[in-house]
Design an enzyme around this catalytic site. Structure first.
Site, PDB file in Angstrom:
ATOM      1  N   ARG A   1       6.625  73.203  35.947  1.00 48.05           N
ATOM      2  CA  ARG A   1       6.038  72.996  34.629  1.00 48.05           C
ATOM      3  C   ARG A   1       6.997  72.194  33.758  1.00 48.05           C
ATOM      4  NH1 ARG A   1       3.653  78.781  32.861  1.00 48.05           N
ATOM      5  NH2 ARG A   1       2.925  77.538  31.075  1.00 48.05           N
TER       6      ARG A   1
ATOM      7  N   GLN B   1       5.517  76.174  22.330  1.00 48.40           N
ATOM      8  CA  GLN B   1       6.654  76.965  22.808  1.00 48.40           C
ATOM      9  C   GLN B   1       7.968  76.207  22.638  1.00 48.40           C
ATOM     10  OE1 GLN B   1       5.593  77.968  26.833  1.00 48.40           O
ATOM     11  NE2 GLN B   1       4.329  79.703  26.204  1.00 48.40           N
TER      12      GLN B   1
ATOM     13  N   ASP C   1      -5.505  79.554  25.355  1.00 50.17           N
ATOM     14  CA  ASP C   1      -5.586  80.704  26.254  1.00 50.17           C
ATOM     15  C   ASP C   1      -6.932  81.421  26.164  1.00 50.17           C
ATOM     16  OD1 ASP C   1      -3.118  80.324  27.374  1.00 50.17           O
ATOM     17  OD2 ASP C   1      -2.081  81.755  26.086  1.00 50.17           O
TER      18      ASP C   1
ATOM     19  N   SER D   1       3.584  71.272  23.389  1.00 49.94           N
ATOM     20  CA  SER D   1       3.702  72.723  23.573  1.00 49.94           C
ATOM     21  C   SER D   1       4.335  73.346  22.345  1.00 49.94           C
ATOM     22  CB  SER D   1       4.539  73.058  24.812  1.00 49.94           C
ATOM     23  OG  SER D   1       4.750  74.462  24.887  1.00 49.94           O
TER      24      SER D   1
ATOM     25  N   ARG E   1       9.413  87.280  21.292  1.00 47.24           N
ATOM     26  CA  ARG E   1      10.155  86.823  20.122  1.00 47.24           C
ATOM     27  C   ARG E   1      10.999  87.948  19.524  1.00 47.24           C
ATOM     28  NH1 ARG E   1       5.694  83.948  21.067  1.00 47.24           N
ATOM     29  NH2 ARG E   1       5.405  81.841  20.208  1.00 47.24           N
TER      30      ARG E   1
ATOM     31  N   SER F   1      -1.836  74.624  18.534  1.00 53.16           N
ATOM     32  CA  SER F   1      -1.330  76.003  18.659  1.00 53.16           C
ATOM     33  C   SER F   1      -0.351  76.339  17.539  1.00 53.16           C
ATOM     34  CB  SER F   1      -0.662  76.232  20.032  1.00 53.16           C
ATOM     35  OG  SER F   1      -1.617  76.207  21.060  1.00 53.16           O
TER      36      SER F   1
ATOM     37  N   LYS G   1       1.284  90.107  35.470  1.00 52.14           N
ATOM     38  CA  LYS G   1       2.035  89.162  34.642  1.00 52.14           C
ATOM     39  C   LYS G   1       1.901  89.492  33.159  1.00 52.14           C
ATOM     40  CE  LYS G   1       2.494  84.105  34.138  1.00 52.14           C
ATOM     41  NZ  LYS G   1       3.593  84.191  33.252  1.00 52.14           N
TER      42      LYS G   1
ATOM     43  N   SER H   1       3.222  87.780  23.336  1.00 54.80           N
ATOM     44  CA  SER H   1       3.824  86.705  22.541  1.00 54.80           C
ATOM     45  C   SER H   1       4.793  87.259  21.504  1.00 54.80           C
ATOM     46  CB  SER H   1       2.726  85.897  21.840  1.00 54.80           C
ATOM     47  OG  SER H   1       1.872  85.301  22.776  1.00 54.80           O
TER      48      SER H   1
ATOM     49  N   ARG I   1      -5.081  85.110  34.058  1.00 56.56           N
ATOM     50  CA  ARG I   1      -6.285  84.918  33.257  1.00 56.56           C
ATOM     51  C   ARG I   1      -7.499  84.530  34.110  1.00 56.56           C
ATOM     52  NH1 ARG I   1      -4.179  86.003  28.444  1.00 56.56           N
ATOM     53  NH2 ARG I   1      -2.139  85.123  27.936  1.00 56.56           N
TER      54      ARG I   1
END
Length: 438
Positions: free
Chosen positions: A126, A170, A319, A168, A25, A196, A418, A21, A392
């Site tokens: 998605r 994101q 997650d 989201s 960024r 989140s 991934k 993550s 995951r």
């Protein structure tokens, strides 16, 4: 690739991989900051490489170094304003990375360079709403959602962007990253409840390291809904800090903490217990499940104790559901995991695939619209788990396999590339018995 894990508790110590993550960024900020930025990032993954590939397509240069990456930014237009001049109409391959797509789409819109964003696997399916609509309303031209590639033209304008906070984080992070490139005031209003939120805080933290101040306050939407308001005014653009250290990844470390809770204790070094990463909540959640948690200056350790069921709200850390479900399956009583509806839109429908994986190994699991109900057992049976092309799910199955009565085979286990290519090597270093079949 199929991987078979033989029963046997894990114990020992591993070093956390670098935070995926945070790396996304920092790489994006570095690519548009004049000067060279050295990122200390001890590991990489398919998702990180996807972001690097997109930035290089825009004319940034990212070289691997002994400690991580050296980023040379997209060239500027002049010595006075140094506005980035990326390649126009480039093809950006986002791989299967949701973060890459949701960050790079608004970034390309802010740059006004146009381009084609390509996705693989489940990524084109998605959702992008309502980020998609906000970008179009502010001047960008984007091909219909679900298009692959997604064609982008035009430039988004500064101004006010309103997003719901329960879809989201994101989307919010992508807009904040894009706002830093516009060099004009941008207001991102996020209506409550904000799920989140720690990931939004992480974006703000990284932007501030690159010289962009983001003011956060409380406000209200036009309809009167309570909201968080993020004001970005990067009139001078991004400024490289010269060096940037990417912290350890709490999301991936969570699987080792889960393994410690159901095994003989596992320690993870290279983690900042004050990190802005929301998934450091794994320690508090495992404490609620009865595990013993020890924090240190270098990370943390989790040891087994009398594990018991609990109710866990994961709205800020969805997650964590796979590692928490792994522990719940081996705790006494019933665990209810709630607030996880967004998991249905991940690499797989993670509510269903977590349930399917645990059931395949003999666990008792029920699903709901927004979570799971897991009734624990002292030991599970083992069997075969389809990883569903979800990193995951593969890691969940591997951790639970260590407490099964018989071996567990994970089909499609290569999907750990991934986010955590060394996962099975680290599992073996903790005493796991791993057999790989190509």
């Amino acid at each position: 690739m199929n991987v078979t894990i033989h029963p046997g508790p894990l114990t020992g110590e591993v070093v956390a991989p670098s935070s995926k993550s945070e790396a996304h960024r920092a790489l994006i900020c570095a690519a548009f900051s004049p000067g060279v930025t050295d990122l200390a990032c001890t590991s990489t993954s398919a998702d990180i490489e996807a972001t690097i590939s997109c930035l290089e397509a825009l004319d940034a240069r990212v070289a691997r170094t002994r400690r991580g990456f050296r980023v040379r930014p997209v060239p500027g237009s002049s010595a006075t304003d140094n506005l980035p001049e990326p390649v126009r109409g480039a093809t950006l391959d986002c791989g299967e990375s949701g973060s890459t797509l949701r960050f790079m789409l608004p970034v390309v819109c802010a740059l006004g360079c146009g381009g084609s964003l390509v996705g693989h696997g489940r990524l084109p399916e998605r959702p992008l709403s309502p980020l998609y609509e906000r970008l179009v309303e502010h001047g960008a031209s984007i091909s219909p959602q679900g298009s692959n590639p997604l064609e982008v033209r035009g430039r988004m304008a500064p101004g006010r962007y309103e997003l719901p906070g329960n879809v989201s984080s994101q989307y919010v992070s992508g807009l904040l990253l894009a706002a830093a490139l516009l060099r004009a005031p941008v207001e991102v209003l996020v209506t409550e409840p904000v799920e989140s939120r720690p990931y939004i805080d992480l974006t703000v933290s990284v932007l501030e390291r690159f010289g962009v101040e983001v003011a956060c306050s409380h406000g209200a939407s036009e309809r009167g809904a309570a909201a968080f308001v993020y004001d970005v005014c990067a009139t001078e653009g991004l400024v490289s800090p010269g060096t940037f250290e990417v912290g350890g990844d709490w999301s991936n470390a969570a699987f080792w903490f889960a393994a410690g809770a159901i095994g003989n204790g596992v320690a993870v070094r290279g983690l900042d217990t004050a990190s802005a990463q929301g998934d450091r909540a794994i320690l508090a959640a495992l404490s609620l499940l009865g595990a013993r948690v020890l924090r240190s200056a270098e990370g943390a350790a989790v040891r087994p104790d009398a594990l018991r069921g609990a109710t866990l709200d994961v709205r800020d850390c969805p997650d964590l559901v796979p590692p928490l479900a792994a522990v719940a399956a081996l705790a006494s009583g019933t665990t209810r995991i709630v607030g996880a509806s967004r998991l249905r839109l991940k690499e797989s429908d993670r509510i269903e695939t977590v349930s399917a994986a645990l059931r395949a190994l003999g666990a008792s699991v029920e699903t709901s619209d927004d979570g799971l109900v897991v009734t624990g057992s002292e030991r599970l049976s083992g069997g075969t788990v389809d990883a569903a092309n979800d990193h995951r799910i593969a890691m969940l199955a591997a951790v639970v396999a260590t407490r099964c009565a018989a071996p567990t085979t994970i089909v499609g286990a290569e999907c750990v590339e991934k986010s955590y290519p060394r996962f099975f090597e680290d599992l073996a270093s903790l005493g796991g018995r791993v057999e790989t079949e190509a």
